[in-house]
Write a protein that holds these residues in place. Structure first.
Motif, short mmCIF file in Angstrom:
data_model
loop_
_atom_site.label_atom_id
_atom_site.label_comp_id
_atom_site.label_asym_id
_atom_site.label_seq_id
_atom_site.Cartn_x
_atom_site.Cartn_y
_atom_site.Cartn_z
N LEU A 11 0.88 -1.17 0.00
CA LEU A 11 0.00 0.00 0.00
C LEU A 11 0.91 1.22 0.00
O LEU A 11 1.32 1.68 1.06
N PRO A 12 1.26 1.74 -1.17
CA PRO A 12 2.25 2.81 -1.25
C PRO A 12 1.87 3.99 -0.38
O PRO A 12 0.73 4.45 -0.42
N GLY A 13 2.82 4.43 0.42
CA GLY A 13 2.55 5.58 1.29
C GLY A 13 1.94 5.19 2.61
O GLY A 13 1.86 6.00 3.52
N ILE A 14 1.50 3.93 2.75
CA ILE A 14 0.89 3.51 4.01
C ILE A 14 1.70 2.38 4.62
O ILE A 14 2.13 2.45 5.76
N GLN A 17 0.11 -4.77 3.31
CA GLN A 17 -1.02 -5.51 3.85
C GLN A 17 -0.81 -7.01 3.67
O GLN A 17 -0.45 -7.48 2.60
N GLU A 19 -2.77 -10.61 4.02
CA GLU A 19 -4.16 -11.08 4.10
C GLU A 19 -4.19 -12.60 4.13
O GLU A 19 -3.47 -13.26 3.40
N SER A 29 -6.90 -9.50 7.74
CA SER A 29 -5.70 -8.92 7.20
C SER A 29 -5.05 -8.01 8.24
O SER A 29 -5.72 -7.51 9.14
N ILE A 31 -2.34 -4.75 8.44
CA ILE A 31 -1.55 -3.77 7.71
C ILE A 31 -0.37 -3.37 8.58
O ILE A 31 -0.54 -2.94 9.72
N ARG A 34 4.41 1.86 8.57
CA ARG A 34 5.85 2.07 8.61
C ARG A 34 6.33 2.54 9.98
O ARG A 34 7.49 2.40 10.31
N ASP A 35 5.42 3.08 10.78
CA ASP A 35 5.85 3.56 12.11
C ASP A 35 5.77 2.46 13.16
O ASP A 35 5.85 2.75 14.35
N ASN A 41 -7.59 -6.14 10.62
CA ASN A 41 -8.90 -6.06 9.98
C ASN A 41 -9.54 -7.43 9.86
O ASN A 41 -8.89 -8.41 9.58
N ASP A 49 -15.32 -6.75 0.07
CA ASP A 49 -14.27 -5.76 -0.16
C ASP A 49 -14.02 -4.87 1.05
O ASP A 49 -13.04 -4.16 1.11
N SER A 50 -14.96 -4.88 2.00
CA SER A 50 -14.80 -3.93 3.11
C SER A 50 -14.50 -4.67 4.41
O SER A 50 -14.61 -5.88 4.48
N CYS A 51 -14.13 -3.92 5.43
CA CYS A 51 -13.79 -4.52 6.71
C CYS A 51 -14.96 -4.38 7.66
O CYS A 51 -15.52 -3.29 7.81
N SER A 54 -11.96 -2.90 12.10
CA SER A 54 -10.62 -2.44 11.78
C SER A 54 -10.05 -1.78 13.02
O SER A 54 -10.60 -0.81 13.51
N GLU B 75 7.97 8.40 0.45
CA GLU B 75 6.93 7.37 0.61
C GLU B 75 7.10 6.25 -0.41
O GLU B 75 6.65 5.14 -0.22
N TYR B 76 7.70 6.58 -1.55
CA TYR B 76 7.78 5.60 -2.62
C TYR B 76 9.21 5.16 -2.85
O TYR B 76 10.14 5.93 -2.69
N ASN B 144 -9.51 -2.37 3.35
CA ASN B 144 -10.48 -2.72 2.31
C ASN B 144 -9.79 -3.09 1.01
O ASN B 144 -8.71 -2.60 0.71
N ARG B 145 -10.48 -3.92 0.22
CA ARG B 145 -9.84 -4.37 -1.01
C ARG B 145 -9.79 -3.30 -2.08
O ARG B 145 -9.02 -3.42 -3.03
N LEU B 151 -5.05 3.94 -3.97
CA LEU B 151 -3.67 4.36 -3.83
C LEU B 151 -2.95 4.37 -5.17
O LEU B 151 -2.11 5.23 -5.43
N GLU B 256 13.18 5.83 6.04
CA GLU B 256 12.40 5.73 7.29
C GLU B 256 12.84 6.80 8.28
O GLU B 256 12.04 7.57 8.80
N ARG B 324 -17.21 3.30 -3.03
CA ARG B 324 -16.36 3.79 -1.93
C ARG B 324 -15.07 4.37 -2.48
O ARG B 324 -14.62 5.42 -2.05
#
Lengths: 161, 409
Positions: A11-14, A17, A19, A29, A31, A34-35, A41, A49-51, A54, B75-76, B144-145, B151, B256, B324
């Motif tokens: 999940l780029p930037g987050i 994940q 699962e 799943s 996640i 990075r911290d 979830n 598709d949803s949780c 969470s 971030e990337y 969520n999927r 993203l 990081e 969503r």
């Protein structure tokens, strides 16, 4: 038993994940942020598709949960030397334990049971050979070595509420 | 510059921002609109003119943009970006067509000319990664999927910015086609080279910069970033892109650590940047552009929803997840302001800044709302239509059937 399939999605930037779909077709799943925090979830049945749930966990909470999930956690045996009749087991001191905040000497462990306390595991590190004035805390895991009977008696003493 | 006056003014501004930020946290939305509003209140045509700290705020705003982009780059990893480009290029294309073109069309309709059209296209094109990531977290939807689809659109936009910003700076500088083309060639080469180096030698660069001592790391990274940003500006590539590329080139542990170290700095200077943008906008210029801004906001909110719907469908997400994803993408924010800021600094269309301000204010507030309610509303509408038409929609039927099955298991 085959290992379950774990799907990894970046999940780029987050973070990342992970699962897992269980044998009963439930999906969960985690996640990895990075911290060091984690989001746990559980996925919905009616909308896959949803949780449905969470939860954000701190690094320490995630550690505790992992510990509780470890399959050998409820099997306290640490040492297989049954040939010599000696065993080592891990005994947990809970927050509600009688010994929470009391010193080790008060347990009179060796006198009463013949078993020795060789170490206390606290959070991520071990305290080897704790002395009689060592103060126990809720959450500690005490490593006891002795005969089967001795260790069982140690369980009886240490699990006092 | 009288230092006492400067300290008093700048201190008052930063303190006001802090208090506003607390309000934002309490109201559970992004602080960006509040910072912009604060900027509008101070300065030109506002209630409190800032004479003593205006210069510093301007420089601070520059640094704010550089840090915003550096952090985005951190971030990337280059690998991420290249991989994404391969798999999600169509989603990026749809995103561009649906969201950038309305902005361009609006500028042309308002009679602002082609350069302003390119600016406004950028303003309406780019969603706010920061706001959206936060909203997804707040709504408990990170797992969520449809989230990877959301993203992927954001990543492609950020990458596209690395090409768009140099083009824009060239256009704004008013250089001819020849120089503009050269600039673009330089920018493309720079972006390509950095990506290549980062993919191949990212570890080496990071090892060179790496330091166990946070202080040294902070100074080295900050110095390097500002230096590269400055050179990028010199060759007309735009400082922001230079900083973004530095962020991409750093990977692993260094990224990081830097992230942790620079977070507070970034927060401070980014806030200063939003204030500066507000400062440069005279509040009196906003009411006349409010209507076009509102129309543009509503239109591009819908096109973003369509984009998200499409992107999620591509990755095999069910109907509800598609709505969503669409709702989540609506928020615009920091990037739109960065783009508009470049334009106002070069002084093209005077109404452009106020329009962008009003537009971002609207969408940064509306974005979290659409993220929350698009799916339930869409579901309601679909249900209602189904009842009227009494024609079962096959996919929904299947989903419902699956749900019943799952419930029985």
């Amino acid at each position: 038993m085959t290992a379950p399939r774990m799907r990894t999605t970046p999940l780029p930037g987050i973070g990342v994940q992970y699962e897992i779909t269980t044998r009963r077709h439930d999906t969960l799943s985690v996640i990895a942020h990075r911290d060091g925090t984690r989001t746990f979830n559980v996925h919905h049945d009616d909308d896959p598709d949803s949780c449905g749930l969470s939860m954000r966990l701190t690094a320490a909470e995630a550690m505790s949960l992992t510990d509780a999930l470890l399959p050998d956690h409820n099997n306290p045996n640490l040492l297989h030397t049954s040939d010599y009749g000696l065993i080592a087991e891990r005994v947990s001191v809970t927050g509600g334990s009688y010994w929470n905040g009391r010193v080790l000497g008060d347990t009179r462990m060796r006198t009463a049971t013949g078993a020795s306390i060789v170490a206390v595991m606290r959070r991520a590190h071990a305290i080897p050979s704790p002395g009689p004035d060592f103060r126990l805390r809720g959450g500690d895991a005490v490593i006891v070595v002795g005969t089967r009977e001795g260790v069982d008696a140690a369980h009886g003493i240490l699990e006092r509420k | 510059m009288d230092s006492a006056v400067f300290l008093i003014e700048f201190g008052a501004v930063v303190l006001a921002l802090g208090l506003l930020g607390r309000v934002a946290v309490r109201m559970r939305f992004s602080a960006i609109p509040l910072y912009l509003l604060a900027g509008l209140l101070f300065g030109h045509g506002g209630i409190v003119p800032l004479a003593g700290s205006e210069d510093f705020i301007e420089v601070g705003a520059e640094i704010g943009v550089v840090l915003l982009l550096l952090m985005l780059g951190l971030e990337y990893t280059a690998g991420d970006l290249v991989g994404h480009l391969k798999t999600h290029a169509p989603a990026g294309g749809v995103d561009f067509v649906l969201n950038a073109l309305p902005g361009a069309a609006a500028a042309l309709l308002l009679g602002w000319g082609p350069v302003a059209a390119v600016v406004l296209a950028g303003v309406t094109w780019v969603s706010s990664s920061g706001v959206i990531a936060k909203v997804l977290g707040d709504l408990g939807r990170l797992g969520n999927r449809e989230t990877p689809a959301i993203l992927s659109v954001l990543v492609l936009e950020d990458l596209a910015m690395a090409l768009y910003l140099p083009i824009l700076t060239a256009l704004l500088a008013g250089t001819g086609w020849a120089v503009g083309g050269l600039t673009l060639a330089i920018a493309l080469t720079a972006v390509g080279t950095v990506l290549l180096i980062a993919v191949r030698y990212g570890r080496v660069i990071s090892r060179f910069i790496s330091s166990d001592d946070p202080e040294k790391l902070l100074l080295v990274v900050l110095g390097l970033t500002l230096l590269v940003a400055g050179f990028a500006q010199k060759v007309q590539v735009s400082a922001a892109v230079g900083a973004f590329l530095v962020g991409i080139a750093l990977s692993g542990e260094v990224a990081e650590h830097t992230h942790h170290l620079l977070m507070p700095l970034r927060d401070l200077f980014a806030a200063v940047f939003f204030v500066f943008f507000g400062l440069n906008t005279d509040p009196e210029t906003i009411p006349p552009v409010l209507l076009p801004a509102l129309a543009l906001a509503v239109l591009t909110a819908m096109t973003k929803i369509a984009t998200g719907y499409w992107a999620a469908r591509r990755t095999g997400i069910g109907t509800r997840g598609r709505w969503r994803a669409g709702g989540a993408l609506v928020a615009r924010g920091e990037f739109s302001i960065v783009i508009a800021g470049l334009a106002t600094a070069s002084g093209i269309e005077p109404a452009l800044g106020p329009l962008a301000t009003a537009y971002v204010l609207l969408l940064v507030v509306l974005g979290p709302v659409t993220a929350r309610f698009t799916e339930p509303v869409a579901q309601r509408v679909i249900e209602w239509r189904k009842q009227r038409a009494a024609e079962p929609v096959v996919i929904d039927e299947l989903l419902a059937h699956e749900a019943v099955q799952a419930a029985q298991d």
